[in-house]
Write a protein that holds these residues in place. Sequence first.
Motif, PDB file in Angstrom:
ATOM      1  N   GLN A 145       0.773   9.278   5.221  1.00  0.00           N
ATOM      2  CA  GLN A 145      -0.534   9.908   5.359  1.00  0.00           C
ATOM      3  C   GLN A 145      -1.547   8.858   5.796  1.00  0.00           C
ATOM      4  OE1 GLN A 145      -1.038  13.109   4.976  1.00  0.00           O
ATOM      5  NE2 GLN A 145       0.831  13.750   3.948  1.00  0.00           N
ATOM      6  N   PRO A 146      -2.356   9.149   6.825  1.00  0.00           N
ATOM      7  CA  PRO A 146      -3.390   8.181   7.234  1.00  0.00           C
ATOM      8  C   PRO A 146      -4.364   7.927   6.096  1.00  0.00           C
ATOM      9  CG  PRO A 146      -3.132   9.947   8.863  1.00  0.00           C
ATOM     10  CD  PRO A 146      -2.354  10.364   7.648  1.00  0.00           C
ATOM     11  N   ARG A 147      -4.723   6.662   5.933  1.00  0.00           N
ATOM     12  CA  ARG A 147      -5.729   6.292   4.946  1.00  0.00           C
ATOM     13  C   ARG A 147      -7.014   5.902   5.672  1.00  0.00           C
ATOM     14  NH1 ARG A 147      -1.462   2.912   3.154  1.00  0.00           N
ATOM     15  NH2 ARG A 147      -2.720   1.105   3.763  1.00  0.00           N
ATOM     16  N   ALA A 148      -8.135   6.154   5.035  1.00  0.00           N
ATOM     17  CA  ALA A 148      -9.419   5.861   5.658  1.00  0.00           C
ATOM     18  C   ALA A 148      -9.538   4.387   6.028  1.00  0.00           C
ATOM     19  CB  ALA A 148     -10.555   6.268   4.725  1.00  0.00           C
ATOM     20  N   ASP A 149      -8.987   3.503   5.190  1.00  0.00           N
ATOM     21  CA  ASP A 149      -9.126   2.076   5.462  1.00  0.00           C
ATOM     22  C   ASP A 149      -8.170   1.584   6.547  1.00  0.00           C
ATOM     23  OD1 ASP A 149      -6.772   2.310   4.057  1.00  0.00           O
ATOM     24  OD2 ASP A 149      -7.156   0.621   2.722  1.00  0.00           O
ATOM     25  N   ALA A 150      -7.269   2.483   7.027  1.00  0.00           N
ATOM     26  CA  ALA A 150      -6.325   2.090   8.075  1.00  0.00           C
ATOM     27  C   ALA A 150      -6.661   2.697   9.425  1.00  0.00           C
ATOM     28  CB  ALA A 150      -4.909   2.508   7.681  1.00  0.00           C
ATOM     29  N   ALA A 151      -7.712   3.502   9.495  1.00  0.00           N
ATOM     30  CA  ALA A 151      -8.015   4.249  10.718  1.00  0.00           C
ATOM     31  C   ALA A 151      -8.229   3.346  11.923  1.00  0.00           C
ATOM     32  CB  ALA A 151      -9.238   5.130  10.495  1.00  0.00           C
ATOM     33  N   ASP A 152      -8.866   2.193  11.709  1.00  0.00           N
ATOM     34  CA  ASP A 152      -9.199   1.318  12.828  1.00  0.00           C
ATOM     35  C   ASP A 152      -8.314   0.081  12.911  1.00  0.00           C
ATOM     36  OD1 ASP A 152     -11.299   2.978  13.679  1.00  0.00           O
ATOM     37  OD2 ASP A 152     -12.679   2.071  12.234  1.00  0.00           O
ATOM     38  N   ARG A 153      -7.232   0.051  12.136  1.00  0.00           N
ATOM     39  CA  ARG A 153      -6.343  -1.107  12.198  1.00  0.00           C
ATOM     40  C   ARG A 153      -5.596  -1.143  13.520  1.00  0.00           C
ATOM     41  NH1 ARG A 153      -3.341  -1.192   6.319  1.00  0.00           N
ATOM     42  NH2 ARG A 153      -5.195  -1.594   5.026  1.00  0.00           N
ATOM     43  N   ALA A 154      -5.467  -2.336  14.082  1.00  0.00           N
ATOM     44  CA  ALA A 154      -4.733  -2.483  15.336  1.00  0.00           C
ATOM     45  C   ALA A 154      -3.245  -2.249  15.137  1.00  0.00           C
ATOM     46  CB  ALA A 154      -4.979  -3.870  15.921  1.00  0.00           C
ATOM     47  N   LYS A 155      -2.735  -2.599  13.947  1.00  0.00           N
ATOM     48  CA  LYS A 155      -1.302  -2.493  13.671  1.00  0.00           C
ATOM     49  C   LYS A 155      -1.130  -1.962  12.255  1.00  0.00           C
ATOM     50  CE  LYS A 155       2.783  -5.519  13.373  1.00  0.00           C
ATOM     51  NZ  LYS A 155       3.175  -6.948  13.391  1.00  0.00           N
ATOM     52  N   SER A 160       9.323   2.198   6.689  1.00  0.00           N
ATOM     53  CA  SER A 160      10.073   0.995   6.325  1.00  0.00           C
ATOM     54  C   SER A 160      11.248   1.387   5.429  1.00  0.00           C
ATOM     55  CB  SER A 160       9.165   0.004   5.588  1.00  0.00           C
ATOM     56  OG  SER A 160       8.824   0.505   4.307  1.00  0.00           O
ATOM     57  N   PRO A 161      12.229   0.501   5.251  1.00  0.00           N
ATOM     58  CA  PRO A 161      13.373   0.823   4.387  1.00  0.00           C
ATOM     59  C   PRO A 161      13.014   0.945   2.907  1.00  0.00           C
ATOM     60  CG  PRO A 161      13.892  -0.997   5.875  1.00  0.00           C
ATOM     61  CD  PRO A 161      12.420  -0.775   5.948  1.00  0.00           C
ATOM     62  N   ASP A 162      11.919   0.288   2.485  1.00  0.00           N
ATOM     63  CA  ASP A 162      11.578   0.277   1.062  1.00  0.00           C
ATOM     64  C   ASP A 162      10.286   1.020   0.739  1.00  0.00           C
ATOM     65  OD1 ASP A 162       9.821  -1.485   2.237  1.00  0.00           O
ATOM     66  OD2 ASP A 162      10.478  -3.251   1.113  1.00  0.00           O
ATOM     67  N   GLY A 163       9.678   1.684   1.731  1.00  0.00           N
ATOM     68  CA  GLY A 163       8.477   2.458   1.480  1.00  0.00           C
ATOM     69  C   GLY A 163       7.271   1.624   1.095  1.00  0.00           C
ATOM     70  N   ARG A 164       7.274   0.356   1.446  1.00  0.00           N
ATOM     71  CA  ARG A 164       6.175  -0.522   1.043  1.00  0.00           C
ATOM     72  C   ARG A 164       4.848  -0.118   1.694  1.00  0.00           C
ATOM     73  NH1 ARG A 164       9.524  -3.478   4.432  1.00  0.00           N
ATOM     74  NH2 ARG A 164       8.575  -4.367   6.326  1.00  0.00           N
ATOM     75  N   ASP A 165       3.782  -0.463   1.008  1.00  0.00           N
ATOM     76  CA  ASP A 165       2.416  -0.221   1.499  1.00  0.00           C
ATOM     77  C   ASP A 165       2.169   1.245   1.836  1.00  0.00           C
ATOM     78  OD1 ASP A 165       1.903  -2.953   1.255  1.00  0.00           O
ATOM     79  OD2 ASP A 165       2.560  -3.368   3.305  1.00  0.00           O
ATOM     80  N   GLY A 166       2.832   2.147   1.098  1.00  0.00           N
ATOM     81  CA  GLY A 166       2.605   3.571   1.325  1.00  0.00           C
ATOM     82  C   GLY A 166       3.312   4.144   2.528  1.00  0.00           C
ATOM     83  N   SER A 167       4.238   3.397   3.132  1.00  0.00           N
ATOM     84  CA  SER A 167       4.956   3.884   4.319  1.00  0.00           C
ATOM     85  C   SER A 167       6.009   4.915   3.935  1.00  0.00           C
ATOM     86  CB  SER A 167       5.622   2.720   5.059  1.00  0.00           C
ATOM     87  OG  SER A 167       6.505   2.020   4.209  1.00  0.00           O
ATOM     88  N   ALA A 168       6.389   5.746   4.899  1.00  0.00           N
ATOM     89  CA  ALA A 168       7.512   6.659   4.705  1.00  0.00           C
ATOM     90  C   ALA A 168       8.800   5.841   4.634  1.00  0.00           C
ATOM     91  CB  ALA A 168       7.581   7.663   5.844  1.00  0.00           C
TER      92      ALA A 168
END
Length: 243
Positions: A145-155, A160-168
């Motif tokens: 899910q997009p987070r407000a603090d990630a909207a303007d991140r370049a990368k 990921s394999p371990d779901g780190r940082d909120g990733s699928a």
Amino acid sequence: MKTTATPTAASTVTVHPAAARGHADHGWLNTAHSFSFADYYDPAHMGFRSLRVINDDHIAAGRGFPTHPHRDMEIFSYILAGALAHRDSLGNVRVLSPGQVQLMSAGSGVTHSEFNPSATEPAHLLQIWILPRERGLTPSYTEWQPRADAADRAKTLLISPDGRDGSATIHQDAVIHRLRLKAGETVTHDLASGRGAWLQVIAGELTFNDTPLAAGDGASTETAGRLTFTAATPVEALLFDLQ
């Protein structure tokens, strides 16, 4: 004494032009295939490492894929415009919006349907298939899910394999980032030895280690080291780092 020129970084990048993709127009579905899929077969484009399918799908209003089975594949959709209604045999019922990612691990077997729920607006998405690390896994479902603090991140890390940082979470040694760059902006990625990178350009124009790319193009490298992406115009792309 004869000398051999050292290859430049650009020479290690292989381009897969948008125009070379397979194409099918079914009326309700207009799609481009980066790799062999359905009636499109090209023995030179069967996939890249564990990456097997990148379909650029435009789905007409009110249409979609009725319930059908999958097994032994990691399948994810990245929504670009409109909406996608997902229903599966695991009990997941979701309507996904632009910027969202849903990832289904088909494992030992799952059925699902995907429809454009709008009566008036088309939907646009990338559907991507990656081979799992092993067959017969227990089917599962996860989202980013997009987070407000990630909207303007370049990368931004999506999968990921371990779901780190909120990733699928994916059942494969695969890491997928979204790149969103402003014109003139540069971002880098360090590719470890023994791994390969695939970049799929969604919108805009950029250079990948000085190799120019445009919307719809794919590009790959298996040369370890720092990869550099510089946007000529506003850019959106997916970057795959694969075992």
